[in-house]
Motif scaffolding. Structure first.
Motif, PDB file in Angstrom:
ATOM      1  N   LEU A 152       0.318  -0.817  -0.047  1.00 42.36           N
ATOM      2  CA  LEU A 152      -0.401   0.077  -0.112  1.00 42.36           C
ATOM      3  C   LEU A 152       0.240   1.098   0.024  1.00 42.36           C
ATOM      4  O   LEU A 152       1.787   1.060   1.160  1.00 42.36           O
ATOM      5  CB  LEU A 152      -0.960  -0.417   1.527  1.00 42.36           C
ATOM      6  N   VAL A 153       0.875   2.231  -0.899  1.00 40.80           N
ATOM      7  CA  VAL A 153       1.373   3.841  -0.354  1.00 40.80           C
ATOM      8  C   VAL A 153      -0.145   4.421  -0.932  1.00 40.80           C
ATOM      9  O   VAL A 153      -1.540   5.019  -0.985  1.00 40.80           O
ATOM     10  CB  VAL A 153       1.880   4.163  -1.792  1.00 40.80           C
ATOM     11  N   LEU A 154      -0.276   4.843   0.918  1.00 37.12           N
ATOM     12  CA  LEU A 154      -1.250   5.799   1.117  1.00 37.12           C
ATOM     13  C   LEU A 154      -0.938   7.456   1.648  1.00 37.12           C
ATOM     14  O   LEU A 154       0.366   7.869   1.646  1.00 37.12           O
ATOM     15  CB  LEU A 154      -1.918   6.005   2.253  1.00 37.12           C
ATOM     16  N   ILE A 155      -0.469   8.191   0.245  1.00 38.17           N
ATOM     17  CA  ILE A 155      -0.467   9.564   0.881  1.00 38.17           C
ATOM     18  C   ILE A 155      -1.830  11.462   1.279  1.00 38.17           C
ATOM     19  O   ILE A 155      -2.266  10.932  -0.388  1.00 38.17           O
ATOM     20  CB  ILE A 155       0.352  10.305  -0.578  1.00 38.17           C
ATOM     21  N   ASP A 156      -1.570  11.555   1.486  1.00 39.30           N
ATOM     22  CA  ASP A 156      -2.393  12.208   2.027  1.00 39.30           C
ATOM     23  C   ASP A 156      -1.646  14.150   1.484  1.00 39.30           C
ATOM     24  O   ASP A 156      -1.059  14.188   1.842  1.00 39.30           O
ATOM     25  CB  ASP A 156      -2.747  12.697   3.808  1.00 39.30           C
ATOM     26  N   THR A 157      -2.984  14.422   0.674  1.00 42.13           N
ATOM     27  CA  THR A 157      -2.517  15.555   0.039  1.00 42.13           C
ATOM     28  C   THR A 157      -2.279  16.801   0.792  1.00 42.13           C
ATOM     29  O   THR A 157      -2.398  17.872   0.741  1.00 42.13           O
ATOM     30  CB  THR A 157      -3.427  16.024  -1.052  1.00 42.13           C
ATOM     31  N   ASN A 158      -3.538  17.079   2.301  1.00 42.10           N
ATOM     32  CA  ASN A 158      -3.282  17.956   2.418  1.00 42.10           C
ATOM     33  C   ASN A 158      -2.709  18.052   3.811  1.00 42.10           C
ATOM     34  O   ASN A 158      -1.627  19.129   3.954  1.00 42.10           O
ATOM     35  CB  ASN A 158      -4.612  17.455   3.717  1.00 42.10           C
ATOM     36  N   LEU A 159      -1.407  16.907   4.014  1.00 43.38           N
ATOM     37  CA  LEU A 159       0.144  16.702   4.299  1.00 43.38           C
ATOM     38  C   LEU A 159       0.593  17.535   3.691  1.00 43.38           C
ATOM     39  O   LEU A 159       2.081  18.679   3.904  1.00 43.38           O
ATOM     40  CB  LEU A 159       0.140  15.444   4.700  1.00 43.38           C
ATOM     41  N   VAL A 160       0.559  16.992   2.298  1.00 49.05           N
ATOM     42  CA  VAL A 160       1.987  17.657   2.104  1.00 49.05           C
ATOM     43  C   VAL A 160       1.697  19.038   1.641  1.00 49.05           C
ATOM     44  O   VAL A 160       2.600  20.081   1.546  1.00 49.05           O
ATOM     45  CB  VAL A 160       1.459  17.160   0.250  1.00 49.05           C
ATOM     46  N   ALA A 161       0.333  19.647   1.205  1.00 48.44           N
ATOM     47  CA  ALA A 161      -0.054  20.865   1.324  1.00 48.44           C
ATOM     48  C   ALA A 161       0.099  21.657   2.093  1.00 48.44           C
ATOM     49  O   ALA A 161       0.547  22.899   2.783  1.00 48.44           O
ATOM     50  CB  ALA A 161      -1.509  21.692   0.793  1.00 48.44           C
ATOM     51  N   HIS A 162       0.626  21.176   4.037  1.00 44.43           N
ATOM     52  CA  HIS A 162       1.256  22.200   4.519  1.00 44.43           C
ATOM     53  C   HIS A 162       2.616  21.650   5.366  1.00 44.43           C
ATOM     54  O   HIS A 162       3.038  22.097   6.432  1.00 44.43           O
ATOM     55  CB  HIS A 162      -0.224  21.410   6.055  1.00 44.43           C
ATOM     56  N   GLU A 215       2.631  21.401 -16.888  1.00 42.10           N
ATOM     57  CA  GLU A 215       1.798  21.975 -16.916  1.00 42.10           C
ATOM     58  C   GLU A 215       0.555  22.433 -15.796  1.00 42.10           C
ATOM     59  O   GLU A 215      -0.277  23.238 -15.009  1.00 42.10           O
ATOM     60  CB  GLU A 215      -0.178  20.959 -17.790  1.00 42.10           C
ATOM     61  N   ASN A 216       1.084  21.570 -15.090  1.00 41.12           N
ATOM     62  CA  ASN A 216       0.597  21.864 -12.991  1.00 41.12           C
ATOM     63  C   ASN A 216       1.491  23.218 -11.769  1.00 41.12           C
ATOM     64  O   ASN A 216       0.672  23.027 -10.674  1.00 41.12           O
ATOM     65  CB  ASN A 216      -0.304  20.786 -12.815  1.00 41.12           C
ATOM     66  N   ALA A 217       2.469  22.562 -12.117  1.00 42.44           N
ATOM     67  CA  ALA A 217       4.017  22.293 -11.245  1.00 42.44           C
ATOM     68  C   ALA A 217       3.730  23.906 -10.655  1.00 42.44           C
ATOM     69  O   ALA A 217       4.020  23.907  -9.478  1.00 42.44           O
ATOM     70  CB  ALA A 217       5.254  22.344 -11.681  1.00 42.44           C
ATOM     71  N   LEU A 218       3.108  24.927 -11.329  1.00 36.91           N
ATOM     72  CA  LEU A 218       4.031  25.911 -10.649  1.00 36.91           C
ATOM     73  C   LEU A 218       2.698  26.749  -9.685  1.00 36.91           C
ATOM     74  O   LEU A 218       2.619  27.217  -8.810  1.00 36.91           O
ATOM     75  CB  LEU A 218       4.136  27.208 -11.920  1.00 36.91           C
ATOM     76  N   GLN A 219       1.854  26.190 -10.591  1.00 40.33           N
ATOM     77  CA  GLN A 219       0.326  26.043  -9.740  1.00 40.33           C
ATOM     78  C   GLN A 219       0.299  25.218  -8.229  1.00 40.33           C
ATOM     79  O   GLN A 219      -0.333  26.158  -7.414  1.00 40.33           O
ATOM     80  CB  GLN A 219      -0.875  26.461 -10.520  1.00 40.33           C
ATOM     81  N   ALA A 220       0.639  24.397  -8.670  1.00 40.04           N
ATOM     82  CA  ALA A 220       0.486  23.525  -7.553  1.00 40.04           C
ATOM     83  C   ALA A 220       1.537  24.103  -5.992  1.00 40.04           C
ATOM     84  O   ALA A 220       1.012  23.953  -4.755  1.00 40.04           O
ATOM     85  CB  ALA A 220       1.557  22.081  -7.831  1.00 40.04           C
ATOM     86  N   VAL A 221       2.995  24.955  -6.898  1.00 43.14           N
ATOM     87  CA  VAL A 221       3.548  25.662  -5.295  1.00 43.14           C
ATOM     88  C   VAL A 221       2.798  26.702  -4.738  1.00 43.14           C
ATOM     89  O   VAL A 221       3.212  26.529  -3.673  1.00 43.14           O
ATOM     90  CB  VAL A 221       4.996  26.082  -6.657  1.00 43.14           C
ATOM     91  N   GLU A 222       2.065  27.253  -5.401  1.00 41.35           N
ATOM     92  CA  GLU A 222       1.272  28.166  -4.879  1.00 41.35           C
ATOM     93  C   GLU A 222       0.300  27.940  -4.454  1.00 41.35           C
ATOM     94  O   GLU A 222       0.377  28.597  -3.096  1.00 41.35           O
ATOM     95  CB  GLU A 222       0.812  29.394  -6.329  1.00 41.35           C
ATOM     96  N   ALA A 223      -0.120  26.322  -4.115  1.00 37.53           N
ATOM     97  CA  ALA A 223      -0.738  26.180  -3.722  1.00 37.53           C
ATOM     98  C   ALA A 223      -0.685  25.635  -2.434  1.00 37.53           C
ATOM     99  O   ALA A 223      -0.543  26.002  -1.188  1.00 37.53           O
ATOM    100  CB  ALA A 223      -1.396  24.446  -4.038  1.00 37.53           C
ATOM    101  N   VAL A 224       0.800  25.193  -2.279  1.00 37.40           N
ATOM    102  CA  VAL A 224       0.710  24.885  -0.973  1.00 37.40           C
ATOM    103  C   VAL A 224       1.409  25.839   0.181  1.00 37.40           C
ATOM    104  O   VAL A 224       1.215  26.245   1.160  1.00 37.40           O
ATOM    105  CB  VAL A 224       2.846  23.759  -1.690  1.00 37.40           C
ATOM    106  N   ARG A 225       2.158  27.027  -0.891  1.00 37.31           N
ATOM    107  CA  ARG A 225       2.274  28.366  -0.150  1.00 37.31           C
ATOM    108  C   ARG A 225       1.588  28.783   0.762  1.00 37.31           C
ATOM    109  O   ARG A 225       1.277  29.356   1.658  1.00 37.31           O
ATOM    110  CB  ARG A 225       3.175  29.527  -1.175  1.00 37.31           C
ATOM    111  N   ALA A 226       0.336  28.016  -0.144  1.00 37.25           N
ATOM    112  CA  ALA A 226      -0.699  29.048   0.722  1.00 37.25           C
ATOM    113  C   ALA A 226      -1.559  27.543   1.519  1.00 37.25           C
ATOM    114  O   ALA A 226      -3.016  28.051   2.126  1.00 37.25           O
ATOM    115  CB  ALA A 226      -2.721  29.296  -0.377  1.00 37.25           C
ATOM    116  N   ARG A 227      -1.100  26.725   1.429  1.00 30.28           N
ATOM    117  CA  ARG A 227      -1.556  25.672   2.591  1.00 30.28           C
ATOM    118  C   ARG A 227      -3.110  24.966   1.943  1.00 30.28           C
ATOM    119  O   ARG A 227      -3.354  24.983   3.419  1.00 30.28           O
ATOM    120  CB  ARG A 227      -1.190  26.372   3.888  1.00 30.28           C
TER     121      ARG A 227
END
Length: 380
Positions: A152-162, A215-227
């Motif tokens: 099993l690989v389980l990844i919580d994207t809310n943890l990633v965002a924080h 296509e998504n990396a720059l927006q994803a980086v900003e999402a993590v900055r905003a948590r």
């Protein structure tokens, strides 16, 4: 003579989503009833409440052991002893790549099942059937290969965002190498880490990872900055973790990761993340293979905007560090290294030349595009 075959490997199950950690008990319960959780103190402080609640709901006891910084031989042996002492039937690596790799290695040695729970999308290690083993100082020692991937690989994207944004950025660096290396291995008809020739599936997943990141990396980086968790972040987490993991393992590694391994021989780089060093290796591979100027330019511009190093300066080296660069190149070209999956012979001298060349190339490109001059990355 053994007949060559193409093969693809993958985890038995991959789970990704916001607050996925709250369902860990549900997904671990069919795999094992007596887990040992491997997590350092910082990670455990973040996830303990959610993990205990989820395991309690599934009727599973919680036994946790701490972890240091690197997956060293002694760290693996310590986990083996703990698994045997507690009569464990599944080991759950929670946190970064080294904790997860140590858990996989210990699970293999004790012949139990293992689960990967990354708390950041910082490498593609969690999905793989191998572990990277380091010295106490962080120098690459060896790959250890296992007969199967995690259950099993389980990844919580809310943890990633924080998590700190540099973790996501490092994962992007690791994942960007996947397609560059897979296409080189394809030209060489080289064996992959999965123990056979490439499948078209592995190559296609590597290329999909590359496309999603652009296509998504720059927006994803900003999402993590905003948590916050956004669709762009979900796509990048999947690219960094699943697609890059399947792509490197069944698509093939080449020069970029070998140069990363070589860079661990330079003490100046020990504080840097895996993906940061890999990105320097990717630029060097593009130079080594004589990639079109426009492709190198696009890669330098994109990775600079993402926040990845693409010069020696940023990883603590200079073009005048002849002894260190020679040591890096010799380690990168040792027998058995993945650099020999390139479609032409590569020598240590060629690696030194490529590493020296990227400094001027990247500086010129960055200047032409009005991007910042390279500065030493703050180690973490």
């Amino acid at each position: 003579m053994t007949t060559p075959v193409s093969t693809v490997m993958s985890p038995a199950r991959y789970v990704q989503g916001k607050d996925a950690i709250t369902r860990i008990g549900e997904f671990v319960e069919p795999i094992g009833k007596r887990p040992l959780i491997v997590a350092d103190d910082v990670v455990w402080g973040i996830v303990e409440e959610a993990v205990r609640t989820a395991f309690d709901a599934a009727g599973i006891p919680v036994e946790r052991i701490g972890f240091g910084r690197f997956a060293t031989p002694s760290a693996v042996d310590t986990l083996v002893d703990a698994i045997r002492e507690h009569d464990v039937d599944v080991v759950v690596g929670v946190g970064g790549g080294s904790a997860i790799d140590a858990a996989k290695a210990a699970g293999h040695l004790t012949e139990i099942r293992w689960v990967s729970v990354p708390t950041a999308a910082s490498t593609d290690a969690p999905t793989s059937a191998l572990a990277v083993i380091y010295s106490e100082e962080g120098e690459f020692l060896e790959y250890r290969f296992f007969p199967h991937n995690p259950d099993l690989v389980l990844i919580d994207t809310n943890l990633v965002a924080h998590a700190p944004v540099q973790f996501l950025v490092a994962g992007i660096g690791d994942a960007l190498a996947t397609w560059v290396e897979a296409r080189a291995a394809k030209r060489a008809n080289a064996d992959t880490m999965a123990g056979g020739l490439q499948t078209e599936t592995g190559v296609a997943l590597a290329e999909l990872s590359w496309r999603l990141l652009h296509e998504n990396a720059l927006q994803a980086v900003e999402a993590v900055r905003a948590r916050v968790v956004t669709p762009a972040l979900e796509k990048v987490v999947e690219a960094n973790t699943l697609l890059s993991g399947l792509g490197f393992e069944s698509g093939g590694l080449a020069a970029a990761h070998a140069i990363h391994n070589g860079l661990t021989a330079a003490p100046q780089t020990h504080g840097l993340a895996h993906g940061q060093k890999v990105n320097v290796g990717t630029v060097a591979q593009l130079v080594l293979e004589g990639a079109p100027a426009q492709e190198i330019e696009d890669f330098v511009v994109f990775t600079t905007k993402v926040g990845l190093p693409n010069t020696l300066t940023e990883i603590g080296l200079t073009v005048d560090d002849s002894d260190e660069l020679r040591a890096v190149a010799e380690a990168a070209t040792e027998a058995g290294e993945t650099i020999h999956n390139m479609p032409f012979p590569v020598t240590a001298e060629m690696v030194v030349d490529a590493l020296v060349a990227i400094e001027g190339i990247a500086r010129r490109i960055r200047a032409d595009h009005g991007l910042p001059e390279p500065e030493l990355y703050r180690h973490h």
